[in-house]
Design a protein around this motif. Structure first.
Motif, mmCIF file in Angstrom:
data_model
loop_
_atom_site.group_PDB
_atom_site.id
_atom_site.type_symbol
_atom_site.label_atom_id
_atom_site.label_comp_id
_atom_site.label_asym_id
_atom_site.label_seq_id
_atom_site.Cartn_x
_atom_site.Cartn_y
_atom_site.Cartn_z
ATOM 1 N N PRO A 191 -54.772 32.653 111.246
ATOM 2 C CA PRO A 191 -54.458 32.231 112.618
ATOM 3 C C PRO A 191 -55.347 31.064 113.036
ATOM 4 O O PRO A 191 -56.430 30.855 112.480
ATOM 5 C CB PRO A 191 -54.769 33.487 113.446
ATOM 6 C CG PRO A 191 -54.672 34.620 112.487
ATOM 7 C CD PRO A 191 -55.137 34.078 111.174
ATOM 8 N N TYR A 211 -65.811 38.624 124.144
ATOM 9 C CA TYR A 211 -65.880 40.015 123.688
ATOM 10 C C TYR A 211 -67.333 40.474 123.582
ATOM 11 O O TYR A 211 -67.656 41.608 123.950
ATOM 12 C CB TYR A 211 -65.179 40.199 122.339
ATOM 13 C CG TYR A 211 -65.242 41.644 121.895
ATOM 14 C CD1 TYR A 211 -64.347 42.572 122.412
ATOM 15 C CD2 TYR A 211 -66.241 42.096 121.037
ATOM 16 C CE1 TYR A 211 -64.422 43.904 122.069
ATOM 17 C CE2 TYR A 211 -66.327 43.425 120.681
ATOM 18 C CZ TYR A 211 -65.416 44.335 121.205
ATOM 19 O OH TYR A 211 -65.515 45.651 120.868
ATOM 20 N N ASP A 235 -59.278 40.397 110.938
ATOM 21 C CA ASP A 235 -57.910 40.851 110.687
ATOM 22 C C ASP A 235 -57.249 40.039 109.581
ATOM 23 O O ASP A 235 -56.490 40.584 108.768
ATOM 24 C CB ASP A 235 -57.070 40.820 111.971
ATOM 25 C CG ASP A 235 -57.185 39.521 112.742
ATOM 26 O OD1 ASP A 235 -58.309 39.181 113.152
ATOM 27 O OD2 ASP A 235 -56.154 38.844 112.943
ATOM 28 N N HIS A 236 -57.543 38.743 109.507
ATOM 29 C CA HIS A 236 -56.987 37.923 108.432
ATOM 30 C C HIS A 236 -57.553 38.355 107.088
ATOM 31 O O HIS A 236 -56.816 38.458 106.096
ATOM 32 C CB HIS A 236 -57.292 36.448 108.691
ATOM 33 C CG HIS A 236 -56.811 35.537 107.591
ATOM 34 N ND1 HIS A 236 -55.476 35.415 107.265
ATOM 35 C CD2 HIS A 236 -57.491 34.733 106.727
ATOM 36 C CE1 HIS A 236 -55.343 34.553 106.260
ATOM 37 N NE2 HIS A 236 -56.553 34.143 105.913
ATOM 38 N N ARG A 291 -63.066 33.494 122.760
ATOM 39 C CA ARG A 291 -62.685 34.910 122.661
ATOM 40 C C ARG A 291 -63.811 35.732 122.024
ATOM 41 O O ARG A 291 -64.079 36.862 122.453
ATOM 42 C CB ARG A 291 -61.394 35.049 121.848
ATOM 43 C CG ARG A 291 -60.161 34.554 122.568
ATOM 44 C CD ARG A 291 -58.881 35.032 121.929
ATOM 45 N NE ARG A 291 -58.628 34.436 120.633
ATOM 46 C CZ ARG A 291 -58.051 33.239 120.449
ATOM 47 N NH1 ARG A 291 -57.708 32.504 121.492
ATOM 48 N NH2 ARG A 291 -57.833 32.792 119.229
ATOM 49 N N ASP A 340 -61.064 27.718 121.341
ATOM 50 C CA ASP A 340 -60.485 28.845 122.079
ATOM 51 C C ASP A 340 -60.859 30.168 121.415
ATOM 52 O O ASP A 340 -61.140 31.161 122.097
ATOM 53 C CB ASP A 340 -58.964 28.714 122.159
ATOM 54 C CG ASP A 340 -58.524 27.615 123.113
ATOM 55 O OD1 ASP A 340 -59.353 27.173 123.931
ATOM 56 O OD2 ASP A 340 -57.346 27.200 123.031
ATOM 57 N N TYR A 341 -60.842 30.180 120.103
ATOM 58 C CA TYR A 341 -61.225 31.383 119.365
ATOM 59 C C TYR A 341 -62.698 31.702 119.596
ATOM 60 O O TYR A 341 -63.070 32.862 119.804
ATOM 61 C CB TYR A 341 -60.930 31.181 117.883
ATOM 62 C CG TYR A 341 -61.392 32.302 116.978
ATOM 63 C CD1 TYR A 341 -61.015 33.622 117.209
ATOM 64 C CD2 TYR A 341 -62.198 32.030 115.880
ATOM 65 C CE1 TYR A 341 -61.424 34.644 116.363
ATOM 66 C CE2 TYR A 341 -62.614 33.042 115.030
ATOM 67 C CZ TYR A 341 -62.226 34.348 115.274
ATOM 68 O OH TYR A 341 -62.638 35.359 114.443
ATOM 69 N N SER A 376 -58.736 37.899 115.589
ATOM 70 C CA SER A 376 -58.205 36.601 116.016
ATOM 71 C C SER A 376 -57.646 36.636 117.432
ATOM 72 O O SER A 376 -57.743 35.644 118.160
ATOM 73 C CB SER A 376 -57.112 36.141 115.045
ATOM 74 O OG SER A 376 -56.081 37.108 114.955
ATOM 75 N N ASP A 377 -57.072 37.774 117.861
ATOM 76 C CA ASP A 377 -56.427 37.798 119.168
ATOM 77 C C ASP A 377 -57.370 38.180 120.301
ATOM 78 O O ASP A 377 -57.222 37.699 121.427
ATOM 79 C CB ASP A 377 -55.231 38.759 119.153
ATOM 80 C CG ASP A 377 -55.597 40.157 118.683
ATOM 81 O OD1 ASP A 377 -56.718 40.355 118.168
ATOM 82 O OD2 ASP A 377 -54.748 41.062 118.827
ATOM 83 N N THR A 378 -58.364 39.012 120.030
ATOM 84 C CA THR A 378 -59.240 39.517 121.097
ATOM 85 C C THR A 378 -60.711 39.184 120.893
ATOM 86 O O THR A 378 -61.514 39.339 121.818
ATOM 87 C CB THR A 378 -59.128 41.045 121.204
ATOM 88 O OG1 THR A 378 -59.609 41.630 119.966
ATOM 89 C CG2 THR A 378 -57.689 41.474 121.444
ATOM 90 N N THR A 393 -58.038 28.952 114.560
ATOM 91 C CA THR A 393 -59.365 29.177 115.121
ATOM 92 C C THR A 393 -59.779 27.906 115.868
ATOM 93 O O THR A 393 -58.963 27.061 116.145
ATOM 94 C CB THR A 393 -60.370 29.551 114.014
ATOM 95 O OG1 THR A 393 -60.408 28.511 113.034
ATOM 96 C CG2 THR A 393 -59.965 30.855 113.329
#
Length: 345
Positions: A315, A328, A216-217, A324, A320-321, A176-178, A317
């Motif tokens: 988190p 990546y 991750d979730h 990301r 913006d997600y 979710s963060d990267t 989504t």
């Protein structure tokens, strides 16, 4: 401290689940088949005991004595092992996803272990609209053999006398963060063909949506359920975004990168793969076709039961997600850099 046996421990999700269990102080044994490297999603090694076995075989291919010993020395079995490919025969799905679940149940029964079974939210079949965790499983109407086999595996779990719970992730993608993901397979294969313009047309309905959920979730949710099996037992839990992304927004996210191609979304009733250019036709039939049904469905997975037991929510989504995730893919070399794409074009 739990003594946990994780099947499919070398897989993308299994490795991250093992890493989080270890971080929480549990004793973990990983069942591996051909690949014996157990790694977290960030690529780091997970130092746990491993056992070689084949879930498609009775007793996982172990001797009677080893089977009994392993069953009796663990508290919980997390059954992650499955084939997630969409291009197999019914016999291949049955061997791993159905018989594999049957053999996992037998192991748990032999040792009085609890069973946390990892299925898929898409065991609901081709349903649209709200889908609650307690909704009954359909008998027919699946988009592919994978979905049907996962539903069949769930039925075996529900019919058992075990203390069981079922975790149902949706479409598992990067952190979710990267946006980071350890391996690019399944959905990412179609994503690459679309982004790089090799598949330029997809049959899709305007109302369709995709439930992309960060790994991750999902992994954190599985560990939380494992640690709360007394509260979770007998329940089915959606590990989903609960924030479905419209297919049009998904393709627009791709098109927002000037060096990528936003595919044309064609009404399914008007789509004819035979009319595509030769190369695109071959790639569509070989890869993109396998995922086309997900561009035509609009399920809205509820996760009320999951939130109630674990206190977790996915988190945020959305666009913006998606950026990301795409960034990546570019940074890792899975998708082309802007200059490389222009040069190759």
């Amino acid at each position: 401290m739990l003594k946990v046996l994780v099947t499919g421990a070398a897989g993308l999700l299994g490795g991250e689940v093992c890493a989080r269990l270890v971080a929480n102080g549990h004793r973990v044994t990983g069942l591996v088949h051909r690949n014996r490297d157990i790694r977290a999603n960030d690529g780091s090694d997970v130092a746990i005991e491993t056992l070689a076995g084949d879930v498609s075989q009775p007793h996982f291919g172990w001797s009677e004595a080893d089977f009994a010993r392993i069953a009796q020395t663990h508290d919980l079995l997390i059954h992650c092992a499955a084939t997630v490919r969409f291009d197999l025969t019914d016999e291949e799905y049955d061997a791993v996803n159905v018989a594999g679940t049957r053999h996992a149940i037998a192991l748990a029964e032999a040792g009085g272990m609890a069973l946390l079974h990892v299925s898929t939210a898409y065991a609901c079949g081709r349903r649209d609209g709200p889908i609650a965790e307690e909704d009954p499983l359909p008998e027919t109407g699946f988009a592919n053999g994978y979905e049907a086999s996962k539903a069949a595996g769930e039925r075996l779990v529900r019919a058992s006398a075990l203390d069981w719970a079922i975790a149902r992730p949706s479409i598992v993608v990067g952190a979710s963060d990267t946006g980071a993901i350890r391996q690019f397979d399944t959905t990412y294969a179609a994503f690459k063909l679309i982004a790089e313009g090799r598949v330029r047309h997809m049959p899709a309905r305007p109302s369709a949506s995709l439930d992309f959920v960060p790994i991750d979730h999902v992994a954190r949710g599985i560990v939380e359920l494992a640690e709360r099996m007394e509260a979770a037992r007998g329940g089915t839990y959606h590990l989903v975004s609960a924030q479905p992304l419209a297919v049009a927004d998904f393709t627009a996210s791709i098109g927002a990168y000037p060096h990528f191609h936003e595919p044309e979304l064609v009404p399914p009733e008007s789509f004819d793969a035979a009319m595509l250019p030769a190369l695109e036709r071959r790639l569509f039939r070989r890869v993109a076709r396998l995922y086309a049904s997900y561009f035509q469905r609009d399920p809205h997975f509820g996760d009320d039961n999951f939130r109630a037991v674990t206190g977790l929510a996915c988190p945020v989504t959305g666009s913006d997600y998606m950026r990301r995730l795409i960034d990546y893919c570019i940074a890792a070399g899975f998708l082309a850099e802007p200059d490389a794409q222009r040069t190759s074009g």
